[in-house]
Write a protein that holds these residues in place. Structure first.
Motif, PDB file in Angstrom:
ATOM      1  N   UNK A  48     -20.556 -30.270 -26.089  1.00 42.42           N
ATOM      2  CA  UNK A  48     -21.446 -31.224 -26.749  1.00 42.42           C
ATOM      3  C   UNK A  48     -20.673 -32.032 -27.778  1.00 42.42           C
ATOM      4  N   UNK A  49     -19.344 -31.799 -27.726  1.00 46.06           N
ATOM      5  CA  UNK A  49     -18.504 -32.519 -28.759  1.00 46.06           C
ATOM      6  C   UNK A  49     -18.692 -34.148 -28.635  1.00 46.06           C
ATOM      7  N   UNK A  50     -18.642 -34.983 -29.514  1.00 48.86           N
ATOM      8  CA  UNK A  50     -18.738 -36.166 -29.449  1.00 48.86           C
ATOM      9  C   UNK A  50     -17.335 -36.751 -28.792  1.00 48.86           C
TER      10      UNK A  50
END
Length: 82
Positions: A61-63
């Protein structure tokens, strides 16, 4: 073959791992450090250059994953194979 690492530690780790593996001894490659994920797309590849992006694993889910995806598209538009 060009390997673009996100940070200096990753670049050094990749270099260490590849230099200790005889399978890569004849392969011409360069290892670059982008000094930040946003700089990866600033690289100017030669047409047809093969690139591996050695990004940090910051989680699903990391940008940063979107930033890597964008860098991939930018580099492909410049003629590289990612």
């Amino acid at each position: 073959l060009t390997i673009i690492a996100e940070g200096i530690e990753t670049a050094l780790s990749v270099k260490q791992a590849l230099s200790s593996n005889n399978s890569y001894s004849g392969l011409e490659m360069k290892i670059l450090c982008s000094l930040g994920i946003n700089n990866i797309s600033n690289y100017k590849p030669s047409k047809g250059e093969k690139i591996i992006i050695a990004a940090d694993n910051d989680g699903e889910e990391a940008i940063t994953n979107r930033t890597i995806d964008k860098a991939k598209l930018v580099l492909e538009e410049k003629g590289a194979y990612i």
